[in-house]
Design an enzyme around this catalytic site. Sequence first.
Site, PDB file in Angstrom:
ATOM      1  CE1 TYR A  81      -3.872   2.211   0.439  1.00  0.00           C
ATOM      2  CE2 TYR A  81      -2.841   3.017   2.433  1.00  0.00           C
ATOM      3  CZ  TYR A  81      -3.829   3.119   1.478  1.00  0.00           C
ATOM      4  OH  TYR A  81      -4.767   4.120   1.561  1.00  0.00           O
ATOM      5  NE  ARG A 135     -10.136   0.954   7.007  1.00  0.00           N
ATOM      6  CZ  ARG A 135     -10.308   1.705   5.909  1.00  0.00           C
ATOM      7  NH1 ARG A 135      -9.450   2.640   5.615  1.00  0.00           N
ATOM      8  NH2 ARG A 135     -11.337   1.503   5.123  1.00  0.00           N
ATOM      9  CB  THR A 170      -1.012   7.500  18.999  1.00  0.00           C
ATOM     10  OG1 THR A 170       0.071   7.902  18.145  1.00  0.00           O
ATOM     11  CG2 THR A 170      -0.541   7.401  20.439  1.00  0.00           C
ATOM     12  NE  ARG A 171      -2.485   3.819  13.065  1.00  0.00           N
ATOM     13  CZ  ARG A 171      -1.425   3.213  13.607  1.00  0.00           C
ATOM     14  NH1 ARG A 171      -0.766   3.779  14.606  1.00  0.00           N
ATOM     15  NH2 ARG A 171      -1.021   2.042  13.145  1.00  0.00           N
ATOM     16  N   PRO A 183       2.636   1.265  12.521  1.00  0.00           N
ATOM     17  CG  PRO A 183       2.123   2.843  10.890  1.00  0.00           C
ATOM     18  CD  PRO A 183       1.781   1.447  11.342  1.00  0.00           C
ATOM     19  NE  ARG A 210      -0.676   6.502  10.020  1.00  0.00           N
ATOM     20  CZ  ARG A 210      -1.320   5.350   9.792  1.00  0.00           C
ATOM     21  NH1 ARG A 210      -2.597   5.243  10.027  1.00  0.00           N
ATOM     22  NH2 ARG A 210      -0.664   4.318   9.325  1.00  0.00           N
TER      23      ARG A 210
HETATM   24  N1  UDP Z   1      -5.861  -2.376  15.652  1.00  0.00           N
HETATM   25  C1  UDP Z   1      -6.246  -2.979  16.831  1.00  0.00           C
HETATM   26  N2  UDP Z   1      -7.285  -3.868  16.798  1.00  0.00           N
HETATM   27  C2  UDP Z   1      -7.967  -4.167  15.663  1.00  0.00           C
HETATM   28  C3  UDP Z   1      -7.586  -3.530  14.473  1.00  0.00           C
HETATM   29  C4  UDP Z   1      -6.529  -2.640  14.516  1.00  0.00           C
HETATM   30  O1  UDP Z   1      -5.662  -2.735  17.881  1.00  0.00           O
HETATM   31  O2  UDP Z   1      -8.897  -4.985  15.728  1.00  0.00           O
HETATM   32  C5  UDP Z   1      -4.743  -1.411  15.710  1.00  0.00           C
HETATM   33  C6  UDP Z   1      -3.700  -1.564  14.620  1.00  0.00           C
HETATM   34  O3  UDP Z   1      -2.704  -2.498  15.019  1.00  0.00           O
HETATM   35  C7  UDP Z   1      -3.157  -0.165  14.513  1.00  0.00           C
HETATM   36  C8  UDP Z   1      -4.361   0.709  14.855  1.00  0.00           C
HETATM   37  O4  UDP Z   1      -5.284  -0.129  15.530  1.00  0.00           O
HETATM   38  O5  UDP Z   1      -2.167   0.057  15.483  1.00  0.00           O
HETATM   39  C9  UDP Z   1      -5.054   1.310  13.654  1.00  0.00           C
HETATM   40  O6  UDP Z   1      -5.276   0.276  12.750  1.00  0.00           O
HETATM   41  P1  UDP Z   1      -6.171   0.400  11.454  1.00  0.00           P
HETATM   42  O7  UDP Z   1      -6.351  -1.003  10.940  1.00  0.00           O
HETATM   43  O8  UDP Z   1      -7.395   1.177  11.757  1.00  0.00           O
HETATM   44  O9  UDP Z   1      -5.339   1.210  10.368  1.00  0.00           O
HETATM   45  P2  UDP Z   1      -3.857   1.827  10.292  1.00  0.00           P
HETATM   46  O10 UDP Z   1      -3.953   3.135  10.957  1.00  0.00           O
HETATM   47  O11 UDP Z   1      -2.892   0.904  10.997  1.00  0.00           O
HETATM   48  O12 UDP Z   1      -3.580   1.910   8.851  1.00  0.00           O
END
Ligand code: UDP
Length: 324
Positions: A158, A199, A223-224, A285, A288
């Site tokens: 990606y 996600r 974090t996000r 990551p 973020r």
């Molecule tokens: N994540 C999580 N549990 C889930 C799905 C995702 O803890 O059931 C975590 C994932 O490892 C990442 C964050 O949540 O650290 C955000 O993941 P997402 O799949 O939403 O997208 P990303 O921001 O990684 O592209």
Amino acid sequence: MDGAGPLRMSGANRRVLVTGGAGFIGSHLCRRLLDEGCEVLAFDNLLTGHLSNLQALLGHPRFSFDHYDVTNFLYVDGSLDAILHFASPASPADFERLPIQILKVGSLGTHKALGLARAKGARFLLASTSECYGDPLVSPQPESYLGNVNPVGIRGVYDEAKRFAEAMTMAYHRHHGIEARIVRIFNTFGPRMQVDDGRAIPNFFTQAIRGDDVTVFGDGAQTRSICYVDDLVEGVWRLLNADYVGPVNIGSDAEISMLNLAQRIIALCGSKSRVVHRPLPPDDPKVRRPDISLARKELGWSPQISAEEGLRRTRDYFLEALSP
Ligand code: UDP
């Protein structure tokens, strides 16, 4: 084209193609473009997009949908004022399921869409991503940060597809003089995310509403920054109409840990679910968060909908999507 200044995309005489129009963000974008008076053509191969996302638009007199894979030769009858290239699977769950399709739509699909933009003299807006920054060593991430991407890792399909797409867009802009716009989209959420998207936000809501264990990967300290989809669409609309190529980060700058997010969603759903920890996927990551100074300056844009309000609206959507 209009005289001086950038072409405004508003108005009934504007014809716009959205690739990935049946996707989560694509479908919200189509709605907004129709509200702005545009004629909207949506293409989607329905790999991760769903026609149900377009249900409310299908009878609209200024809307048409084509079930089409944009990695193939692209042709549209008549004029086009803009192409918004939003086709791509985008959930990390898809990175292992659909790696070749992701690479193809980011490379071949972007090439075809750019070729069509050139043939029509249309403005081209690329949906790029915060994944261009990989697992960032700088936080928050400004557009000038060149990133920390593992090209051979699971996320590489990606990240590198979108980095290639940005390079291709800039080459068409510099070499062929097409009007280009690049938006780097950070984590976005809202109604019409699929229940099985994979996600974090759809997983947490689905699990919390069903009373299942809520799966936090790793210790959940990563974090996000989560942006409600209407804010994102507003940013894209402003960039499309601005006299600025980008890339521009669009996303919320309110950072939250995944453990905290899981707990908030459980509370918001009044759920008895408990948090369970699962292994952290490779190259996930650790932080973020966008630096959005450029979006503020060039587009006068900043997020308006709080995470709390956005999560409430998203909860209501998932409650309905999961009702028997
Ligand atoms: N994540 C999580 N549990 C889930 C799905 C995702 O803890 O059931 C975590 C994932 O490892 C990442 C964050 O949540 O650290 C955000 O993941 P997402 O799949 O939403 O997208 P990303 O921001 O990684 O592209």
